[in-house]
Write a protein that holds these residues in place. Structure first.
Motif, PDB file in Angstrom:
ATOM      1  N   ARG A 288     -10.243   0.810   0.337  1.00 22.81           N
ATOM      2  CA  ARG A 288     -10.680   0.432   1.674  1.00 22.81           C
ATOM      3  C   ARG A 288     -10.390   1.557   2.679  1.00 22.81           C
ATOM      4  NH1 ARG A 288      -7.538  -2.105   5.371  1.00 22.81           N
ATOM      5  NH2 ARG A 288      -8.675  -2.905   7.164  1.00 22.81           N
TER       6      ARG A 288
ATOM      7  N   TYR B 232      -2.168   3.846  11.218  1.00 17.04           N
ATOM      8  CA  TYR B 232      -0.889   3.758  10.498  1.00 17.04           C
ATOM      9  C   TYR B 232      -1.144   3.701   8.995  1.00 17.04           C
ATOM     10  CZ  TYR B 232       3.637   1.601   9.218  1.00 17.04           C
ATOM     11  OH  TYR B 232       4.847   1.309   8.659  1.00 17.04           O
ATOM     12  N   GLU B 233      -2.137   2.893   8.612  1.00 16.74           N
ATOM     13  CA  GLU B 233      -2.424   2.766   7.188  1.00 16.74           C
ATOM     14  C   GLU B 233      -3.095   4.017   6.627  1.00 16.74           C
ATOM     15  OE1 GLU B 233      -4.428  -0.943   6.395  1.00 16.74           O
ATOM     16  OE2 GLU B 233      -2.633  -2.103   6.910  1.00 16.74           O
TER      17      GLU B 233
ATOM     18  N   TYR C   1       7.317   9.658   7.649  1.00 16.04           N
ATOM     19  CA  TYR C   1       7.341   8.671   8.726  1.00 16.04           C
ATOM     20  C   TYR C   1       8.747   8.558   9.297  1.00 16.04           C
ATOM     21  CZ  TYR C   1       2.710   6.459   8.392  1.00 16.04           C
ATOM     22  OH  TYR C   1       1.372   6.185   8.453  1.00 16.04           O
TER      23      TYR C   1
ATOM     24  N   ARG D  53      -2.603   7.121   7.695  1.00 16.39           N
ATOM     25  CA  ARG D  53      -1.563   8.137   7.512  1.00 16.39           C
ATOM     26  C   ARG D  53      -0.665   7.785   6.333  1.00 16.39           C
ATOM     27  NH1 ARG D  53       1.957   8.364  12.048  1.00 16.39           N
ATOM     28  NH2 ARG D  53       1.119   6.357  12.664  1.00 16.39           N
ATOM     29  N   ALA D  54      -0.357   6.483   6.191  1.00 14.03           N
ATOM     30  CA  ALA D  54       0.501   6.062   5.076  1.00 14.03           C
ATOM     31  C   ALA D  54      -0.136   6.450   3.752  1.00 14.03           C
ATOM     32  CB  ALA D  54       0.744   4.558   5.140  1.00 14.03           C
TER      33      ALA D  54
ATOM     34  N   HIS E 150       8.970   7.379  -3.256  1.00 12.28           N
ATOM     35  CA  HIS E 150       7.520   7.375  -3.444  1.00 12.28           C
ATOM     36  C   HIS E 150       6.883   6.024  -3.193  1.00 12.28           C
ATOM     37  CE1 HIS E 150       8.716  10.975  -5.835  1.00 12.28           C
ATOM     38  NE2 HIS E 150       7.788  11.463  -5.056  1.00 12.28           N
ATOM     39  N   GLU E 151       7.699   4.974  -3.138  1.00 11.75           N
ATOM     40  CA  GLU E 151       7.118   3.662  -2.904  1.00 11.75           C
ATOM     41  C   GLU E 151       7.705   3.002  -1.663  1.00 11.75           C
ATOM     42  OE1 GLU E 151       5.905   2.418  -7.446  1.00 11.75           O
ATOM     43  OE2 GLU E 151       7.597   1.421  -6.518  1.00 11.75           O
TER      44      GLU E 151
ATOM     45  N   SER F 192       1.222   5.977  -3.685  1.00 14.41           N
ATOM     46  CA  SER F 192       2.024   4.977  -4.386  1.00 14.41           C
ATOM     47  C   SER F 192       2.709   4.055  -3.379  1.00 14.41           C
ATOM     48  CB  SER F 192       3.050   5.662  -5.287  1.00 14.41           C
ATOM     49  OG  SER F 192       3.780   6.633  -4.586  1.00 14.41           O
ATOM     50  N   ALA F 193       3.191   4.624  -2.263  1.00 16.04           N
ATOM     51  CA  ALA F 193       3.831   3.791  -1.249  1.00 16.04           C
ATOM     52  C   ALA F 193       2.808   2.860  -0.612  1.00 16.04           C
ATOM     53  CB  ALA F 193       4.494   4.665  -0.194  1.00 16.04           C
ATOM     54  N   ALA F 194       1.603   3.361  -0.397  1.00 14.39           N
ATOM     55  CA  ALA F 194       0.565   2.524   0.205  1.00 14.39           C
ATOM     56  C   ALA F 194       0.258   1.330  -0.695  1.00 14.39           C
ATOM     57  CB  ALA F 194      -0.696   3.351   0.446  1.00 14.39           C
ATOM     58  N   ARG F 195       0.185   1.599  -1.991  1.00 12.02           N
ATOM     59  CA  ARG F 195      -0.083   0.502  -2.920  1.00 12.02           C
ATOM     60  C   ARG F 195       1.045  -0.524  -2.886  1.00 12.02           C
ATOM     61  NH1 ARG F 195      -1.570   0.672  -8.101  1.00 12.02           N
ATOM     62  NH2 ARG F 195       0.472   1.500  -8.602  1.00 12.02           N
ATOM     63  N   TYR F 196       2.266  -0.018  -2.846  1.00 16.81           N
ATOM     64  CA  TYR F 196       3.424  -0.914  -2.768  1.00 16.81           C
ATOM     65  C   TYR F 196       3.328  -1.814  -1.534  1.00 16.81           C
ATOM     66  CZ  TYR F 196       7.995  -2.090  -0.844  1.00 16.81           C
ATOM     67  OH  TYR F 196       9.034  -2.737  -0.228  1.00 16.81           O
ATOM     68  N   ALA F 197       2.873  -1.234  -0.423  1.00 14.19           N
ATOM     69  CA  ALA F 197       2.840  -1.986   0.825  1.00 14.19           C
ATOM     70  C   ALA F 197       1.646  -2.930   0.900  1.00 14.19           C
ATOM     71  CB  ALA F 197       2.810  -1.026   2.008  1.00 14.19           C
ATOM     72  N   GLY F 198       0.756  -2.847  -0.070  1.00 14.20           N
ATOM     73  CA  GLY F 198      -0.412  -3.714  -0.030  1.00 14.20           C
ATOM     74  C   GLY F 198      -1.556  -3.145   0.779  1.00 14.20           C
ATOM     75  N   ILE F 199      -1.574  -1.827   0.894  1.00 13.63           N
ATOM     76  CA  ILE F 199      -2.685  -1.165   1.581  1.00 13.63           C
ATOM     77  C   ILE F 199      -3.672  -0.734   0.497  1.00 13.63           C
ATOM     78  CG2 ILE F 199      -3.343   0.849   2.946  1.00 13.63           C
ATOM     79  CD1 ILE F 199      -0.440   0.796   4.069  1.00 13.63           C
ATOM     80  N   SER F 200      -4.919  -1.155   0.629  1.00 13.83           N
ATOM     81  CA  SER F 200      -5.891  -0.839  -0.412  1.00 13.83           C
ATOM     82  C   SER F 200      -6.407   0.588  -0.249  1.00 13.83           C
ATOM     83  CB  SER F 200      -7.055  -1.818  -0.343  1.00 13.83           C
ATOM     84  OG  SER F 200      -8.206  -1.234  -0.911  1.00 13.83           O
TER      85      SER F 200
ATOM     86  N   SER G  13       1.407   9.084   0.971  1.00 13.73           N
ATOM     87  CA  SER G  13       1.856   8.624  -0.333  1.00 13.73           C
ATOM     88  C   SER G  13       1.007   7.454  -0.797  1.00 13.73           C
ATOM     89  CB  SER G  13       3.333   8.214  -0.240  1.00 13.73           C
ATOM     90  OG  SER G  13       3.708   7.500  -1.388  1.00 13.73           O
TER      91      SER G  13
END
Lengths: 368, 521
Positions: A248, A227-228, B356, A230-231, B349-350, A237-245, A235
């Motif tokens: 990593r 999931y992470e 998804y 693919r996220a 974008h965020e 920027s969205a991954a960063r927002y969600a706290g996905i490094s 995107s």
């Protein structure tokens, strides 16, 4: 909802691309004065009509499944791993070290050990480009390509200076001990009165490849890591927002990708040659890119595409053997398939989308 | 006067994108020397109609008449030679060219640049005097303010001798003062006999400047009226198709304990530019603190720092406890764990992963929650079920969790994000641009949710570039300019004018120097 149904996207588009590639190949064969129908018949007979043919087709397919999956996993994280070739080369080294220097009582244990060795070496070879990309922004395409060359040079050095048995002339390791020899399809499926897969290199690692397909499917679509991955791929920027490094995920995805490439060596080095050779990968790392493209980065698609390319490899070898069609032309045909299924995808997709829209609108009458 | 010929007349324009009918049988007449507003919700078909007029799309049916002459507009070149100029919402300027170079780009007189530049310089000077359109012709565009860049776009159109000017959401990026100036320019242009089409979703602007207004809804033109004979309420109803509350009903706030204390926050971006210059503010339970300002003055960076995905120096206390502003513990995950929810400014974008599905998005950021796991796999069935409930409670349409996020309208996408963040019951909610690109009907709903949350005793930090929105929701209003807080005002004791000045870097006591203002505040 929009555009066209999923089945058309997954099957119809590649199928039409494939037919176009076949037609163009037929023209090329005609142009050099051979019969395309004869050529096709020869390819099908050589690759699919005899069990030995299947034994080769599946052997090649096994390689392409591993490298195709490797490219797919990286691609889900938006990484373009071109380094399958080098990672598989190092995987071969891992297999050789595990088989030569550890005493194995039985092939099944050796298979597990060699798989771990192959995956670990492949993964480590992907780690440096991954780290450079994640931390320093060095483009993964460039670094993985460079690492292909380094891998080839490294293997050359290791074989010539370290692994080559004293007195041997060719740059190859010693043959692995008997206990590490994997069962081939011939040994597994032949009976006394019904010999199958005679002399073909396909071996039990084909099933390892199938397991890898299922594992990758689970990883990508059923686990949190997938999931992470693919996220991040969709995107950053969205991954960063969600706290996905991103660092990593990039590193982990590339480790998995490299590990899968490395696993290919179990098939070639342990299953087929039973010793470590120079250039055992034979370009399968690059074919993996085409396989992943055609298979839409989905393990099932990768499996089908790998079978197709296995067929092209084996059928092509038959052509070169029985006709005056030069071996280079086989490469042309394979290139056409890659060109149409990968690069020219939209050429088929867009008219098809329009067709589906048209079909959808007519039965309902004018839209509301 | 005998029956004047309309500057533009559209007859029966229709355009479909696949099954979506973006424009259906649209006819309008725009008289020369008038400002004609086109208003409608997102996706009502305004932009499509203008793209047809400017030659980007070909209409399926219908005719265009320019000054009474039937005109084919196959591409933008044809539109320009027919005297149509367009100012896009996102400017099409070459950043490292000068104003002059941008103006002549594509309209050079020959192979050599010098004569063109000289001619343009003269023309520009004349235009600047005529219309209050002064811009330094030798300045690099990248050094210009947004308001000036917009003027360059207008100059470009005028230099190409446009008689008809189309402006697409021109005030979205402007301060109130800049917007006023723009309207003065438009006034001057109208007085000179130019025809202007103004596309906007802001009712106030329509009422302020237009002569006639057309309302679009779901691809159709629902009404064309004289502005003087209508009211904002009527227009809103025409846009949405039902009565809409333009103001939010709310009781006075009952602020509680300090939940968030921000002290002396500094942030430098990757180019070494200081984006936050010592920001301090505090936020109490049960209040909405509105953060006003023209976009790009540090609001986004502040949200990113508080949301845990940008690093800064300074101090942030949540419930009295210091939180990490850099390093391993500065992540979105850590922020969520201590009860900070975040509806980000840019949902595409965020806040969302557009490919998804809705259910995958409904757990995004909270996907490591134990209730979403089953062993080493994710419990997709549970997540889907959870998403379904959220979508029903937040009236997301269609309520289908298996649909990809990109297939929802802007308002419904925003409701998915809001549902995700609000249903986690955060103590502090950061909300950026809650209604950007959201239709009026959904705005009403979103505003009600924000007030409901406030009344439940949550602390809400609202960042918005829409002053109207800030006013109708906030209890206190802070204004940001150039990375600093220019001041905090009680929402009941301030007005648009005062805030407008603060947004331009001028404080109430007449100080213009932002640095000086920071020392005061």
């Amino acid at each position: 909802m929009d555009k066209m149904p999923a089945w058309a996207d997954a099957f119809l588009v590649p199928l039409i691309s494939l037919i176009l590639a076949a037609l163009l190949s037929a023209l090329v064969i005609l142009a050099i004065g051979e019969s395309p129908t004869e050529a096709l018949k020869l390819m099908v007979e050589g690759a699919l009509m005899r069990s030995a043919g299947w034994g080769y087709t599946l052997y090649y397919a096994t390689n392409f499944i591993f490298t195709g999956l490797a490219v797919s996993v990286a691609f889900h994280a938006r990484m373009f791993n071109i380094g399958g070739e080098g990672q598989a080369t190092l995987g071969g080294l891992g297999v050789a070290l595990v088989c030569l220097y550890l005493p194995w009582p039985h092939w099944s244990l050796a298979l597990i050990g060699a798989s771990l060795g192959a995956a670990a070496f492949g993964a480590l070879w992907a780690l440096i480009p991954a780290w450079l990309q994640a931390k320093r922004g060095s483009h993964i395409v460039i670094t993985t390509i460079m690492f292909n060359f380094i891998a080839a040079a490294l293997l050359n050095y290791v074989l010539v200076n370290l692994l080559k048995p004293a007195g041997a002339m060719d740059p190859a390791s010693a043959t692995f001990p008997d206990a590490t020899h994997l069962p081939t399809f011939q040994q597994m499926f032949s009976t006394a009165d019904n010999p199958l897969f005679r002399g073909a290199p396909a071996n039990i690692s084909f099933f390892l490849a199938l397991i890898a397909c299922v594992a990758v499917w689970l990883l990508i679509w059923r686990t949190r890591l997938g999931y992470e991955i693919r996220a991040l791929g969709h995107s950053e920027s969205a991954a960063r927002y969600a706290g996905i490094s991103p660092v990593r995920i990039i590193v982990i995805a590339m480790l998995i990708s490299g590990g899968l490439s490395g696993l290919m060596a179990v098939n070639t080095t342990m299953g087929e040659s039973e010793r470590l050779l120079m250039n055992a990968t034979e370009g399968a790392g690059f074919i993996g890119i085409a396989v992943a493209l055609m298979g839409r980065n989905h393990p099932f698609g990768v499996l089908l595409a790998a079978l197709l390319f296995g067929f092209l490899y084996q059928g092509g070898a038959e052509l070169a053997l029985w006709t005056s069609i030069p071996r280079e032309l086989i490469v042309v045909i394979q290139a056409l398939v890659i060109l149409f299924t990968g690069a020219l995808d939209n050429m088929v997709r867009m008219p098809l989308e329009r067709l589906f829209l048209l079909l959808r609108r007519t039965p309902k009458g004018p839209a509301e | 006067m005998t029956d004047p010929v309309p500057a533009i007349e559209l007859k029966g324009i229709s355009k479909a994108f696949g099954p979506v009918q973006a424009n259906k049988d649209i006819s309008i007449r725009v008289m020369p020397g008038t400002i004609h507003g086109i208003i409608g919700e997102n996706g009502a078909g305004k932009s499509t109609l203008m793209s047809i007029l400017y030659g980007f799309y070909k209409a399926d049916a219908g005719e265009v008449f320019i000054s009474g002459k039937k005109t084919e507009i196959p591409d933008s070149q044809a539109a320009i030679s027919a005297g149509i100029g367009m100012v896009f919402q996102h400017f099409k300027l070459v950043q490292n060219f000068t104003v002059l170079e941008n103006v002549i780009l594509g309209a050079e007189d020959g192979g050599l640049l010098r004569p063109s530049l000289a001619k343009a310089r003269g023309t520009l000077k004349k235009l600047a005097e005529e219309y209050e359109l002064s811009v330094d012709p030798d300045a690099l565009v990248e050094n210009l303010s947004v308001g000036h860049q917009q003027r360059v776009e207008i100059l470009k159109a005028l230099y190409r001798q446009a008689d008809i000017l189309i402006l697409d959401e021109p005030t979205g990026v402007l301060t109130p003062a800049e917007a006023d100036h723009l309207f003065r320019i438009l006034d001057n242009l109208r007085a000179e006999g130019k025809t202007i089409i103004l596309i906007t979703h802001k009712l106030r602007e329509i009422m302020e400047i237009t002569d006639t207004v057309s309302v679009m809804r779901r691809g159709k033109m629902t009404a064309t009226v004289k502005t003087s004979e209508t009211s904002p309420e009527d227009l809103a109803e025409l846009m949405v198709g039902r009565k809409v509350l333009l103001r939010v009903d709310k009781t006075p706030a009952k602020p509680g304990a300090k939940l968030l204390e921000v002290t002396d926050l500094h942030l430098w971006d990757e180019n070494g530019v200081e984006r936050l210059k010592g920001v301090s503010l505090d936020l109490r339970a049960g209040e909405v603190l509105g953060l006003a300002g023209v976009s790009g003055n540090g609001q986004s960076e502040l949200l990113e720092v508080l949301g845990g995905y940008a690093t800064a120096t300074g101090s942030v206390r949540v419930n009295g406890k210091e939180i990490a502003l850099s390093g391993r513990d500065c992540t979105g995950q850590a922020r969520r764990a201590i009860g900070i929810g975040h509806v980000p400014e840019d949902r595409q974008h965020e806040g969302l992963i557009l490919p998804y599905t809705a259910w995958e998005n409904a757990c995004f950021g909270y996907h490591r929650d134990p209730s979403y796991q089953s062993g080493i796999l994710m419990n997709n069935a549970a997540i889907r079920e959870d998403a379904k409930g959220k979508m029903e409670r937040f009236d997301v349409r269609p309520p289908n969790p298996n649909l990809a996020a990109r297939n929802f309208s802007g308002g419904n996408q925003q409701k998915i994000v809001l549902a995700r963040e609000i249903e986690r019951n955060p103590d502090i909610l950061l909300i950026g641009q809650p209604t950007r690109g959201v239709d009026i009907g959904a705005i009403e709903f979103i505003h009600q949710q924000i007030i409901r949350l406030r009344d439940e005793g949550k602390a809400i930090l609202l960042v918005s570039v829409e002053l109207d929105e800030i006013f109708s929701l906030s209890d206190r209003i802070a204004v940001m300019f150039d990375g600093q807080i220019m001041g905090v005002r009680d929402a009941a004791k301030t007005d648009q004018r005062e805030l407008g000045l603060m947004m331009a870097g001028i404080t109430g006591d007449g100080t213009t120097d932002a640095a000086k203002a920071a020392q005061h505040g």
